[in-house]
Design a protein around this motif. Structure first.
Motif, mmCIF file in Angstrom:
data_model
loop_
_atom_site.group_PDB
_atom_site.id
_atom_site.type_symbol
_atom_site.label_atom_id
_atom_site.label_comp_id
_atom_site.label_asym_id
_atom_site.label_seq_id
_atom_site.Cartn_x
_atom_site.Cartn_y
_atom_site.Cartn_z
ATOM 1 N N LEU A 1 4.741 12.115 6.678
ATOM 2 C CA LEU A 1 4.295 10.724 6.727
ATOM 3 C C LEU A 1 5.495 9.801 6.878
ATOM 4 N N ASN A 2 5.357 8.865 7.784
ATOM 5 C CA ASN A 2 6.380 7.835 7.985
ATOM 6 C C ASN A 2 5.947 6.569 7.272
ATOM 7 N N PHE A 3 6.885 5.951 6.540
ATOM 8 C CA PHE A 3 6.510 4.723 5.829
ATOM 9 C C PHE A 3 7.213 3.476 6.365
ATOM 10 N N SER A 4 8.003 3.629 7.450
ATOM 11 C CA SER A 4 8.761 2.461 7.929
ATOM 12 C C SER A 4 7.999 1.619 8.941
ATOM 13 N N PHE A 5 7.157 2.261 9.741
ATOM 14 C CA PHE A 5 6.601 1.559 10.900
ATOM 15 C C PHE A 5 5.312 0.787 10.614
ATOM 16 N N ILE A 6 4.451 1.380 9.831
ATOM 17 C CA ILE A 6 3.101 0.826 9.648
ATOM 18 C C ILE A 6 3.149 -0.551 8.956
ATOM 19 N N ASP A 7 2.256 -1.442 9.363
ATOM 20 C CA ASP A 7 2.098 -2.725 8.665
ATOM 21 C C ASP A 7 1.761 -2.429 7.199
ATOM 22 N N GLU A 8 2.395 -3.163 6.307
ATOM 23 C CA GLU A 8 2.130 -2.888 4.892
ATOM 24 C C GLU A 8 0.645 -3.046 4.548
ATOM 25 N N ALA A 9 -0.026 -3.996 5.214
ATOM 26 C CA ALA A 9 -1.447 -4.238 4.943
ATOM 27 C C ALA A 9 -2.308 -3.025 5.314
ATOM 28 N N LYS A 10 -1.798 -2.192 6.235
ATOM 29 C CA LYS A 10 -2.583 -1.031 6.655
ATOM 30 C C LYS A 10 -2.289 0.203 5.805
#
Lengths: 385, 385
Positions: free
Chosen positions: A353-362
Motif C-alpha cells: 500500500l502506498n500512502f503518499s499519493f492518495i487524497d487524504e479524504a479518500k
C-alpha cells in the motif's frame, strides 16, 4: 507480419510492470488508489518553478538548452557532492534513478549472472535484472555465503520498496561483510532516504563499503519525478565505465532540468520543501496506520515504516491478493499484489500500500473498502451461509 | 581494487566517443571548433521559455511535474502524430533520439547479429550497435543481398551525419526493396530532416516500407538539445516491445520538457523558430562552402549538403587527419577525423566539419588555419626544403 523473429534473446525476459499496466487502464484519480509509488502532487514546488526557470536562464544562458556533459552538469554534481560528502569525481547524474539501476545492470550483468536481492524486491529493479537474464536470488540470512558468487547485492536499505522496512546497522554491516567475502559489488538504491518521519538515520552501506558500493539517488521524491533526474555515487573506475555506457544511452541527462535542480538545491528551497514534505507524509503515514488499526480484521498485520512511501500487509493465508484484484478495482480501490515483488511469485497473501499519493479524504473510505474485501476473502463462508 | 572482473561481456565493446572526449578536454568556445554536432545557441527559443513554462504550469498543473506515461504524454504524441501524418498509436516519445537508437538495439540485437549501415556511419549509432556486440557491415550497392541476413538496416537518409549527403529516392526504394528481400527491419534515423536549406524533400523510407521501418526523430535540432527529447514512429507490435523495454530504462521521458515541447509545437512557435533556424544555417553552410572554395588547396573535395549540420572533406591521400589532430588543436582549430566514422577505421584522409555551432566570425580564420595545415600535411617537403 510476425515481428517476434526480429527480437533479441533478452526480449522474452522483459517483464511488464503490473503497476504501469494498471496506470494504462485506470484513472487513478477516479478511485481510491494505494497502488502507485507516486509522490503527492501537493509536495511539488509548483510556485517556485517560474522564478527558478528565470534564474536558470539568466545565470546559465543558452548553456541551459544546449547539450551538456555526459556526467551531468558540473554545478549539479557539485551540489550532490557537497550534500553527501563525496568528491565530485564520484558523482554521475542519471536520467532518473531507474536509469541508474539499468546502467548498473548494463555494465555488470551477463545472462545467468547472479544478483542477490531482498525478497520481496523493488519491481523496477527486478524488471531490469531479468531483462539482462540475470538469476535473481534472495540474500542469505546472516553472513552465510551462497553457493555461487553474485555480481552484486541489490538493496533498498531505507524504507524499502515494497516492504517499508529499514535495515538495521548490524544487517548493513553483514551485507558489507558478505560482499567482501564474495568479492562482489553492492548496489544501494536510496530513493527514499531523505524521507524519514521518525527514528534515527542509519549509516548508508556506501560508507561501510565505499570501495564496492554504487549508491543510487533520486530527485523524484525530493524535487519532482517529472524531471527524471537521479545520481550515482561510486568508485571512479566504475563511474568511468558508466560514463562510457551513458554516451550510448542518451548522451547526457536533461540539461534545463539539471540546472533547475541545481538552483533548487543551492537556494535552500530543496531543504525547505523537504521539511514540508516530511510533515505531510508523516501525517499520511500516521493516518493510514490508524485506519488499518481501525478497520482491518484479525489476522492481518503490517509494517510500520519510519519513512518512504509504502507499507506492506500480510493477510490470512486464505486471501489471494492477485485473485482479489479485479474485484477490488471494480469496487473502487487499488493496491499492488505482493506476489509481484517476489522473484518466484509467491506470497499471494500480501500487498503493498502506498500512502503518499492518495487524497487524504479518500484514505478512510479506501481502507474501509479494502478491509471489507479482505475480511470477505479471509472467511467467504461467513457471507454465503 | 581491480574492477574489470565485474564487467559484463559487452563492456570491452563499449567505444568512447572521440567527439565527447574532445569536449572533456577542450573549451570549444576558446578555439575554432568544427568538431561537435551542436546546434547554434542563437537558434534556441530562449525568450519563449518563461512564457511557455507559465502556460504549461497553468494548463497542465501538477501533471507537468508528476510521473508520466511510458509512451510519452498523450498531448505530445498527438502533436507528433499530426505533424507527420501517423496514428498516435504509432508514436513513442524517447528521452533523446540517441535513446531511440539504443532502444532499437536493445530489443533487436544479440551478439554477432548483423547491422547494415552506411560507411561512414553516425558514431553514436556505431557505439550503440557495437555495445551490443553487433557486426556492423556496409550496405551493399544496388539491390545485392549480403551473404547473411541482417537484423536491420540503419540509415540517415537526409543530410547524413557525417557525410552531409542525402539519399536519392531511387536509393531509398532500393533500401526498402533490400529490406523486404532480406526480411529485415529498417531504422531510419531522421534528426535533421526538417533542416533543409535547398533542393526538394525526398520521401522518407518509412513511407516506402511502413511495415518494417522504425523512424527516429529528434527535438534537438528543432527545439533544443538540452531537453533530451526524441520520438520513434513505427509499427505497433514493435512499439509495444519498446514500451515494455522503456519501463526498465527510465520509466518515462522528462514530463515538464514534454509539455514545453507540446506547447512549442501547438502554438506555432516551432514552425516560426524553424524558419529562422533554416535561414541562419543556410547562411552558415553557404559561408563555409565559399571559404573552402577560397582557402582549400588543390586535391581537396567536399560534399555540398542540402541541409543538416555537417559537410565531409576528402583530402589528398598523404594527409592523415588522425595524426594531424593534436597539431590542429594546438593551432586552435578542431574537427573530427573521418576514420572514426568508418567501421574499420579506414579513410584517414577524410574529416567531418560542422557548420552550425561555430561563431560566424570564427569561420574564416578557422577554415584558413585548417587549409594551411592540410596544405602542409599534403606536401610537407615544400616547407622543409
Amino acid at each position: 507480419m510476425d515481428y517476434s523473429k526480429f527480437f533479441s534473446a533478452d526480449v522474452p525476459s522483459f517483464l511488464r510492470s503490473p503497476v504501469r499496466e494498471i496506470f494504462r487502464k485506470v484513472d487513478l484519480n477516479a478511485i481510491c488508489s494505494f497502488a502507485g509509488g507516486y509522490p503527492a502532487a501537493c509536495t511539488f514546488p509548483m510556485a517556485d518553478i517560474p522564478a527558478l526557470t528565470g534564474r536558470v536562464l539568466d545565470k546559465y544562458g543558452t548553456r541551459a538548452l544546449q547539450y551538456g556533459a555526459t556526467q551531468g552538469v558540473p554545478e549539479l554534481r557539485e551540489q550532490i557532492a557537497r550534500r553527501y560528502g563525496v568528491p565530485v569525481s564520484q558523482v554521475q547524474i542519471t536520467t532518473s534513478s531507474q536509469q541508474g539501476i539499468d546502467i548498473c545492470s548494463r555494465i555488470l550483468l551477463d545472462p545467468g549472472d547472479i544478483v542477490l536481492a531482498d525478497n520481496p524486491v523493488y519491481l523496477g529493479a527486478l524488471q531490469s535484472f531479468r531483462a539482462y537474464r540475470a538469476d535473481v536470488r534472495e540474500i542469505p540470512a546472516g553472513c552465510d555465503a551462497p553457493p555461487s558468487a553474485p555480481k552484486f547485492i541489490y538493496v533498498i536499505p531505507d524504507f524499502n520498496n515494497p516492504s517499508g522496512e529499514t535495515m538495521t546497522l548490524a544487517r548493513r554491516q553483514e551485507i558489507a561483510q558478505l560482499a567482501r567475502e564474495l568479492d562482489c559489488l553492492i548496489v544501494e538504491d536510496s530513493p527514499y532516504r531523505e524521507l524519514r518521519y521518525s527514528g534515527e538515520p542509519v549509516t548508508p552501506i556506501r560508507e561501510l563499503a565505499p570501495e564496492r558500493t554504487l549508491q543510487l539517488g533520486s530527485f523524484s521524491k525530493i524535487f519532482a519525478p517529472g524531471f527524471r533526474l537521479g545520481w550515482i555515487i561510486g568508485p571512479e573506475p566504475l563511474l568511468e565505465q558508466i560514463f562510457v555506457c551513458k554516451q550510448c544511452l542518451d548522451l547526457c541527462p536533461p540539461v534545463l532540468d539539471q540546472y533547475l535542480a541545481t538552483e533548487f538545491m543551492a537556494s535552500g528551497l530543496l531543504d525547505a520543501n523537504l521539511a514540508k514534505t516530511i510533515v505531510e507524509y508523516r501525517r499520511r503515514r500516521d493516518l493510514m496506520l490508524s485506519l488499518l488499526e481501525k478497520y482491518m480484521p484479525a489476522g492481518v498485520s503490517w509494517t510500520h515504516p519510519e519513512g518512504g512511501l509504502f507499507l506492506w500487509l500480510t493477510l490470512p493465508p486464505a486471501v489471494d491478493t492477485v485473485a482479489l484484484y479485479d474485484k477490488a478495482l471494480a469496487a473502487g480501490v487499488a493496491y499492488v499484489a505482493g506476489s509481484f515483488f517476489y522473484t518466484d511469485g509467491s506470497h499471494r497473501n500480501t500487498m503493498r500500500l502506498n500512502f503518499s499519493f492518495i487524497d487524504e479524504a479518500k484514505m478512510e473510505p479506501g481502507i474501509r473498502l479494502l478491509a471489507g474485501l479482505v475480511a470477505e476473502a479471509a472467511a467467504p463462508s461467513a457471507r454465503i451461509y
